[in-house]
Design a protein around this motif. Structure first.
Motif, PDB file in Angstrom:
ATOM      1  N   LEU A   1       1.447   9.543  -5.960  1.00 37.99           N
ATOM      2  CA  LEU A   1       0.218   8.931  -5.424  1.00 37.99           C
ATOM      3  C   LEU A   1       0.538   7.616  -4.718  1.00 37.99           C
ATOM      4  CD1 LEU A   1      -1.957   9.419  -8.622  1.00 37.99           C
ATOM      5  CD2 LEU A   1      -2.337  10.563  -6.429  1.00 37.99           C
ATOM      6  N   GLY A   2      -0.088   7.364  -3.579  1.00 37.12           N
ATOM      7  CA  GLY A   2       0.098   6.095  -2.882  1.00 37.12           C
ATOM      8  C   GLY A   2      -0.839   5.051  -3.468  1.00 37.12           C
ATOM      9  N   ILE A   3      -0.302   3.897  -3.802  1.00 33.88           N
ATOM     10  CA  ILE A   3      -1.124   2.879  -4.461  1.00 33.88           C
ATOM     11  C   ILE A   3      -2.249   2.417  -3.521  1.00 33.88           C
ATOM     12  CG2 ILE A   3       0.156   0.778  -3.807  1.00 33.88           C
ATOM     13  CD1 ILE A   3      -0.831   1.440  -7.405  1.00 33.88           C
ATOM     14  N   GLY A   4      -2.000   2.504  -2.206  1.00 38.00           N
ATOM     15  CA  GLY A   4      -2.977   2.042  -1.216  1.00 38.00           C
ATOM     16  C   GLY A   4      -4.294   2.785  -1.314  1.00 38.00           C
ATOM     17  N   GLY A   5      -4.272   4.101  -1.212  1.00 39.77           N
ATOM     18  CA  GLY A   5      -5.498   4.888  -1.278  1.00 39.77           C
ATOM     19  C   GLY A   5      -5.979   5.071  -2.715  1.00 39.77           C
ATOM     20  N   HIS A   6      -5.042   5.240  -3.613  1.00 40.31           N
ATOM     21  CA  HIS A   6      -5.362   5.568  -5.009  1.00 40.31           C
ATOM     22  C   HIS A   6      -6.295   4.530  -5.659  1.00 40.31           C
ATOM     23  CE1 HIS A   6      -4.750   7.274  -8.940  1.00 40.31           C
ATOM     24  NE2 HIS A   6      -3.927   6.345  -9.371  1.00 40.31           N
ATOM     25  N   LEU A   7      -5.943   3.249  -5.574  1.00 43.69           N
ATOM     26  CA  LEU A   7      -6.749   2.226  -6.250  1.00 43.69           C
ATOM     27  C   LEU A   7      -8.114   2.020  -5.585  1.00 43.69           C
ATOM     28  CD1 LEU A   7      -4.349  -0.669  -7.328  1.00 43.69           C
ATOM     29  CD2 LEU A   7      -5.013   1.370  -8.574  1.00 43.69           C
ATOM     30  N   THR A   8      -8.271   2.473  -4.339  1.00 47.82           N
ATOM     31  CA  THR A   8      -9.566   2.276  -3.685  1.00 47.82           C
ATOM     32  C   THR A   8     -10.656   3.159  -4.300  1.00 47.82           C
ATOM     33  OG1 THR A   8      -9.143   3.976  -2.007  1.00 47.82           O
ATOM     34  CG2 THR A   8      -8.579   1.702  -1.408  1.00 47.82           C
ATOM     35  N   GLY A   9     -10.244   4.242  -5.004  1.00 46.04           N
ATOM     36  CA  GLY A   9     -11.263   5.176  -5.520  1.00 46.04           C
ATOM     37  C   GLY A   9     -11.422   5.151  -7.030  1.00 46.04           C
ATOM     38  N   GLY A  10     -10.659   4.309  -7.731  1.00 41.69           N
ATOM     39  CA  GLY A  10     -10.760   4.262  -9.193  1.00 41.69           C
ATOM     40  C   GLY A  10      -9.374   4.262  -9.797  1.00 41.69           C
ATOM     41  N   ALA A  11      -8.731   5.439  -9.850  1.00 42.22           N
ATOM     42  CA  ALA A  11      -7.359   5.600 -10.358  1.00 42.22           C
ATOM     43  C   ALA A  11      -7.300   5.659 -11.876  1.00 42.22           C
ATOM     44  CB  ALA A  11      -6.432   4.503  -9.821  1.00 42.22           C
ATOM     45  N   TYR A  12      -7.385   6.875 -12.389  1.00 44.70           N
ATOM     46  CA  TYR A  12      -7.306   7.031 -13.841  1.00 44.70           C
ATOM     47  C   TYR A  12      -5.971   7.645 -14.234  1.00 44.70           C
ATOM     48  CZ  TYR A  12      -7.414  12.065 -13.733  1.00 44.70           C
ATOM     49  OH  TYR A  12      -7.062  13.358 -13.528  1.00 44.70           O
ATOM     50  N   GLY A  13      -5.553   7.348 -15.437  1.00 47.98           N
ATOM     51  CA  GLY A  13      -4.333   7.944 -15.979  1.00 47.98           C
ATOM     52  C   GLY A  13      -4.420   7.994 -17.494  1.00 47.98           C
TER      53      GLY A  13
ATOM     54  N   ALA B   1       0.789  -1.235   0.000  1.00 46.89           N
ATOM     55  CA  ALA B   1       0.000   0.000   0.000  1.00 46.89           C
ATOM     56  C   ALA B   1       0.822   1.288   0.000  1.00 46.89           C
ATOM     57  CB  ALA B   1      -0.945   0.007   1.205  1.00 46.89           C
ATOM     58  N   GLY B   2       1.967   1.284   0.687  1.00 46.72           N
ATOM     59  CA  GLY B   2       2.723   2.518   0.831  1.00 46.72           C
ATOM     60  C   GLY B   2       3.606   2.875  -0.355  1.00 46.72           C
ATOM     61  N   ALA B   3       3.659   1.998  -1.361  1.00 42.24           N
ATOM     62  CA  ALA B   3       4.457   2.308  -2.555  1.00 42.24           C
ATOM     63  C   ALA B   3       3.749   3.389  -3.368  1.00 42.24           C
ATOM     64  CB  ALA B   3       4.641   1.051  -3.409  1.00 42.24           C
ATOM     65  N   THR B   4       4.522   4.224  -4.042  1.00 46.11           N
ATOM     66  CA  THR B   4       3.897   5.226  -4.916  1.00 46.11           C
ATOM     67  C   THR B   4       3.700   4.628  -6.312  1.00 46.11           C
ATOM     68  OG1 THR B   4       6.007   6.097  -5.716  1.00 46.11           O
ATOM     69  CG2 THR B   4       5.089   7.099  -3.709  1.00 46.11           C
ATOM     70  N   VAL B   5       2.828   5.248  -7.098  1.00 47.35           N
ATOM     71  CA  VAL B   5       2.650   4.763  -8.467  1.00 47.35           C
ATOM     72  C   VAL B   5       3.935   4.967  -9.266  1.00 47.35           C
ATOM     73  CG1 VAL B   5       0.129   5.037  -8.494  1.00 47.35           C
ATOM     74  CG2 VAL B   5       1.567   6.897  -9.359  1.00 47.35           C
ATOM     75  N   GLY B   6       4.675   6.031  -8.948  1.00 42.42           N
ATOM     76  CA  GLY B   6       5.946   6.289  -9.638  1.00 42.42           C
ATOM     77  C   GLY B   6       6.915   5.129  -9.455  1.00 42.42           C
ATOM     78  N   GLU B   7       7.031   4.648  -8.216  1.00 42.18           N
ATOM     79  CA  GLU B   7       7.907   3.503  -7.932  1.00 42.18           C
ATOM     80  C   GLU B   7       7.428   2.274  -8.688  1.00 42.18           C
ATOM     81  OE1 GLU B   7       8.606   4.966  -3.357  1.00 42.18           O
ATOM     82  OE2 GLU B   7       7.686   3.023  -3.671  1.00 42.18           O
ATOM     83  N   LEU B   8       6.102   2.073  -8.682  1.00 37.55           N
ATOM     84  CA  LEU B   8       5.544   0.915  -9.376  1.00 37.55           C
ATOM     85  C   LEU B   8       5.883   0.965 -10.872  1.00 37.55           C
ATOM     86  CD1 LEU B   8       3.693  -1.578  -9.676  1.00 37.55           C
ATOM     87  CD2 LEU B   8       1.751  -0.003  -9.869  1.00 37.55           C
ATOM     88  N   TYR B   9       5.626   2.115 -11.494  1.00 30.22           N
ATOM     89  CA  TYR B   9       5.899   2.234 -12.936  1.00 30.22           C
ATOM     90  C   TYR B   9       7.380   1.983 -13.223  1.00 30.22           C
ATOM     91  CZ  TYR B   9       1.362   4.728 -12.974  1.00 30.22           C
ATOM     92  OH  TYR B   9       0.045   5.078 -12.830  1.00 30.22           O
ATOM     93  N   TYR B  10       8.234   2.538 -12.361  1.00 33.28           N
ATOM     94  CA  TYR B  10       9.689   2.391 -12.555  1.00 33.28           C
ATOM     95  C   TYR B  10      10.085   0.916 -12.478  1.00 33.28           C
ATOM     96  CZ  TYR B  10      14.661   3.429 -12.189  1.00 33.28           C
ATOM     97  OH  TYR B  10      16.015   3.500 -12.417  1.00 33.28           O
TER      98      TYR B  10
END
Ligand SMILES: Cc1cc2nc3c(=O)[nH]c(=O)nc-3n(C[C@H](O)[C@H](O)[C@H](O)COP(=O)(O)OP(=O)(O)OC[C@H]3O[C@@H](n4cnc5c(N)ncnc54)[C@H](O)[C@@H]3O)c2cc1C
Ligand SMILES: *[C@@H]1O[C@H](CO)[C@@H](O)[C@H](O)[C@H]1NC(C)=O
Ligand SMILES: *[C@@H]1O[C@H](CO)[C@@H](O)[C@H](O)[C@H]1NC(C)=O
Length: 542
Positions: free
Chosen positions: A186-198, A158-167
């Motif tokens: 953005l933190g993946i933990g909260g971000h994916l709970t609400g949708g998460a568009y890009g 949950a505490g990883a950022t989307v930037g770290e994930l993409y990298y």
């Protein structure tokens, strides 16, 4: 994962930690709250909790406490002196500590907030304006990412950022990606709970549409995966928003294919350069109908000062393909923009993340590992709308007039269509699908030195009210990841909180709100996970 068995070494360390904690009591309520909590942890779990770098209380070291509180909090509006502060912040070092803290928060009746990336628009992950005392559980030390290219998946804590994930994805493969948010911190933990568009939403849908499994801690302190939580809960956590159904420890996500070369551009027009709003009107006609590979958003700003103040519209795009293919699409579908090959930059998908995130163009991609946003933190208030028929010229004129009256206004129009329109409204709780042309985000911001923040909040409320005839209605829809505590409030008549919830619930979730309340009643009837806009259990009828 079950609680770890007591090992002799751990028990010894626990006693040591307990001993230490007893001797660091200071006679303030927050310190005793922390002590009660720590004592409970040691009485009820066999997990070792080192105190150093795990607990942060104002009584112990106020500068350290503030530093930790502010670290990922994105909205300065919720860090001012007058805002309530947590009794202490706890940073779990592993998943069993999260589980243990849920058990103890429940036992002791401590109200807590959970924070992954700290981007909540209303500061709900680090401020409670409804209950005191409260504590913050900050998941920033849980940021492991395990990529499995062979089966196109990844587990992300949950505490990883989307930037770290993409990298980390791009480190393993140049042709894999993930369709979540634009802002790298953005933190993946909260971000994916609400949708998460890009920028790949038109091709692959939302981040939440691409979740395969999850590990959560429920209201009873149990760790559950998809199978153990069941279909209802697994549905609810993918779009029903954070802080209502459990604590996300980690998500398992589906990786999607990306081409080796993508193309980006940003073309900016002043009001004068788009006389009669011809380009903007054409964008409204085509934005949701372009090929799925093309995402063109429009960012509105104001530029210049008193004498020559103007509004600008920036067409900011990512195309999953090369420059030649993009030029063909643009010539056919949107020649009015006048895009030239010189405007287009070819790059890798990961570089396009850095670009669309807002970093300057030659920033090295490892900036994504720093968990930082390219922009300085600000005080801000935002709102959102969904548009289902193009806004006529008269509406556009009115919008620009309003923008020019505000100090630092911003608007982002975000195209829908493509995959977004093909996913049914009830597939996950996020309901904004077929028929949406674009989403509007309104933002206003101000510096700390501003003496009258209410002026800006009034401005954005006035703009929102002006937009009523041009946007979705019955319900007027809103994006839950752009949390807005104005929704459901009525200045003239006092409404019960459940009546208010029915208003914001319909805006964020449409018909899915009822199912969310039913699931909440089943999995958390005591409303242990709660905040200003958490999903309420169904009202009990008598
Ligand atoms: C600068 C900026 C850019 C943004 N860009 C985008 C974008 O491109 N696309 C998009 O879709 N959205 C975007 N957002 C909105 C963003 O998706 C939401 O704010 C999202 O909730 C942030 O998640 P977080 O973990 O960073 O925030 P947090 O503030 O940590 O959490 C948000 C909410 O979820 C809860 N929560 C946090 N962690 C957990 C957990 N592990 N389990 C359960 N609940 C939890 C919190 O208590 C809080 O209620 C942006 C926001 C900002 C400030
Ligand atoms: C308090 O925290 C700060 C860091 O914010 C640190 O520099 C300082 O040494 C700490 N003070 C004490 C007494 O531990
Ligand atoms: C406005 O004028 C200033 C100088 O007077 C100039 O620097 C600036 O670029 C102008 N802005 C716009 C948007 O034309």
């Amino acid at each position: 994962m079950a609680l770890s068995k007591p090992s002799p070494v751990l028990s010894f360390l626990s006693i040591l930690a307990l001993f230490f904690s007893l001797y660091t009591i200071t006679p303030t309520s927050s310190a005793s709250l922390q002590d009660q909590f720590i004592n409970c942890l040691h009485r009820n779990t066999h997990v070792y909790f080192p105190l150093e770098n795990t607990f942060f209380a104002p009584a112990k070291n106020v500068s350290m406490f503030s530093q930790v509180l502010e670290s990922t909090a994105q909205n300065l509006r919720f860090l001012t002196k007058s805002m309530p502060k947590p009794g202490f912040i706890f940073k779990p070092l592993d998943e069993s500590q999260v589980q243990a803290s849920i058990i103890c928060s429940k036992k002791l009746g401590i109200h807590f907030r959970v924070r992954s990336g700290g981007h909540d628009y209303e500061g709900l992950s680090y401020v409670s304006e409804m209950e005191r005392p409260f504590i913050v559980m900050d998941l920033s030390k849980l940021r492991q990412i395990n990529i499995n290219i062979k089966d196109n998946s990844a587990w992300v804590q949950a505490g990883a950022t989307v930037g770290e994930l993409y990298y980390k994805i791009a480190e393993k493969s140049r042709v894999h990606g993930f369709p979540a948010g634009l802002c790298s911190s953005l933190g993946i933990g909260g971000h994916l709970t609400g949708g998460a568009y890009g920028s790949m939403m038109r091709k692959y849908g939302l981040g939440a549409d691409n979740v395969l499994d999850a590990k959560i801690v429920d209201a009873n302190g149990k760790v559950l995966n998809r199978k153990a939580m069941g279909d209802d809960t697994f549905w609810a956590i993918r779009g029903g928003a954070g802080g209502s159904f459990g604590i996300i420890l980690a998500w398992k996500i589906k990786l999607v294919p990306v081409p080796k070369t993508v193309t980006v551009f940003t073309v900016t027009k002043t009001l004068q350069q788009d006389a009669g709003n011809k380009i903007l009107s054409k964008w409204q006609m085509v934005a949701d109908k372009l090929v799925d590979e093309l995402f063109i958003r429009v960012i509105f700003n104001v530029a210049g000062n008193n004498g020559n103040k103007t509004a600008t519209t920036s067409y900011n795009a990512v195309f999953l393909g090369n420059k030649g293919a993009l030029m063909n699409v643009m010539k056919k579908s949107f020649p009015e923009l006048g895009l030239t090959p010189k405007d287009c930059i070819e790059m890798s998908w990961l570089e396009s993340i850095v670009y669309i995130s807002g970093f300057s163009s030659r920033t090295p991609t490892h900036v994504l590992l720093q968990g930082k946003s390219p922009f300085p933190k600000i005080n801000f208030k935002a709102k959102s709308d969904f548009v289902k028929k193009p806004i006529p010229e008269s509406g556009l004129k009115g919008i620009f007039q309003k923008l020019l009256k505000e100090d630092i206004p911003m608007m982002i129009w975000n195209p829908y269509g493509g995959m977004m329109a093909r996913i049914p409204e009830s597939q996950i709780p996020f309901p904004h699908r077929k028929g949406v042309i674009f989403k509007i985000q309104y933002v206003t911001s101000w510096p700390d030195s501003d003496k009258r923040p209410s002026r800006h909040i009034n401005w954005i409320r006035d703009l929102y009210s002006f937009m009523t005839p041009y946007v979705s209605s019955n319900p007027r829809q809103s994006y839950v990841n752009y949390r807005d505590l104005d929704l459901g409030k009525n200045k003239k008549t006092a409404m019960s909180s459940i009546k208010q919830a029915q208003v914001w619930g319909a805006k964020y979730f449409k018909g899915n709100f009822n199912r969310l309340m039913k699931i909440k009643s089943k999995v958390d009837p005591e409303n242990f996970f709660r905040h200003e806009q958490s999903i309420p259990p169904l009202p009990v009828r008598d």
